[in-house]
Motif scaffolding. Sequence first.
Motif, short mmCIF file in Angstrom:
data_model
loop_
_atom_site.label_atom_id
_atom_site.label_comp_id
_atom_site.label_asym_id
_atom_site.label_seq_id
_atom_site.Cartn_x
_atom_site.Cartn_y
_atom_site.Cartn_z
N CYS A 85 -52.17 7.06 0.53
CA CYS A 85 -51.14 7.35 -0.48
C CYS A 85 -51.42 6.60 -1.80
CB CYS A 85 -49.76 6.97 0.05
SG CYS A 85 -48.47 7.30 -1.16
N TYR A 87 -49.36 6.27 -4.11
CA TYR A 87 -48.15 5.59 -4.58
C TYR A 87 -47.94 4.26 -3.87
CZ TYR A 87 -47.09 10.35 -6.14
OH TYR A 87 -47.14 11.59 -6.71
N CYS A 88 -48.00 4.30 -2.53
CA CYS A 88 -47.61 3.09 -1.78
C CYS A 88 -48.76 2.50 -0.97
CB CYS A 88 -46.43 3.40 -0.86
SG CYS A 88 -46.87 4.46 0.54
N LYS A 90 -50.08 3.75 1.72
CA LYS A 90 -50.03 4.17 3.11
C LYS A 90 -51.35 4.82 3.51
CE LYS A 90 -47.89 5.71 6.95
NZ LYS A 90 -47.42 4.77 7.98
N CYS A 105 -45.83 11.89 1.34
CA CYS A 105 -46.12 10.66 2.07
C CYS A 105 -44.97 10.35 3.02
CB CYS A 105 -46.31 9.53 1.07
SG CYS A 105 -46.48 7.92 1.86
N ASP A 107 -44.09 7.67 4.25
CA ASP A 107 -43.43 6.40 3.94
C ASP A 107 -42.59 6.47 2.68
OD1 ASP A 107 -44.40 5.19 6.14
OD2 ASP A 107 -45.23 3.45 5.08
N CYS A 108 -43.22 6.88 1.58
CA CYS A 108 -42.52 6.79 0.30
C CYS A 108 -42.06 8.15 -0.22
CB CYS A 108 -43.40 6.12 -0.75
SG CYS A 108 -44.79 7.13 -1.28
ZN LIG Z 1 -46.61 6.62 0.04
#
Ligand SMILES: [Zn+2]
Length: 170
Positions: A85, A87-88, A90, A105, A107-108
């Motif tokens: 990911c 962004y985060c 992951k 994602c 997670d986020c």
């Molecule tokens: Zn993420």
Amino acid sequence: MKIKIESNGVSLKLATQDENKNVEFKTIVKAYELVTGDELEITENEPSKSVITPESTTNTRTAGDDLENDRTPGWHEPVKVKLMCPYCGKNEVTKTLYGNRFMKCPDCGGKVLLQSATSRWGVPDNNGFYYKATEVFIDRYQAQVNDDLLQEMKEHMESGNVGKDDEHED
Ligand SMILES: [Zn+2]
């Protein structure tokens, strides 16, 4: 009237002795030819178009050939995807539906662009991944804008090196 013509490091200045007079169009054309070494085809009726550069046109290819393949999964068939990911951070192996352009994602919830894991869409890499998801997904409108920009930039460069290099590493 004063005119300066530049091309390939050569410049030429034209000026009328009487500042209120215009340099004749034919004179400008001759000067242009002198500086650039190009011969222009002149139509007296539409002078505005003729003076400016001869454009180099390059044919560009778009990606997206080779969509069909006998190992291509069916539409929306679950396929393995390697998620990293953007962004985060992951990092996991997961599944997504074949044919999607992005996944979220777990997670986020960020939209992550799905890219072919190999140089051909629908062909898995050695680990069975059809997709890799490592970049921020940009929606179609934005992507189109970017493509247009890229296209424009390509057209302004006269290199023949336009082929799209789309190789992926694993
Ligand atoms: Zn993420």
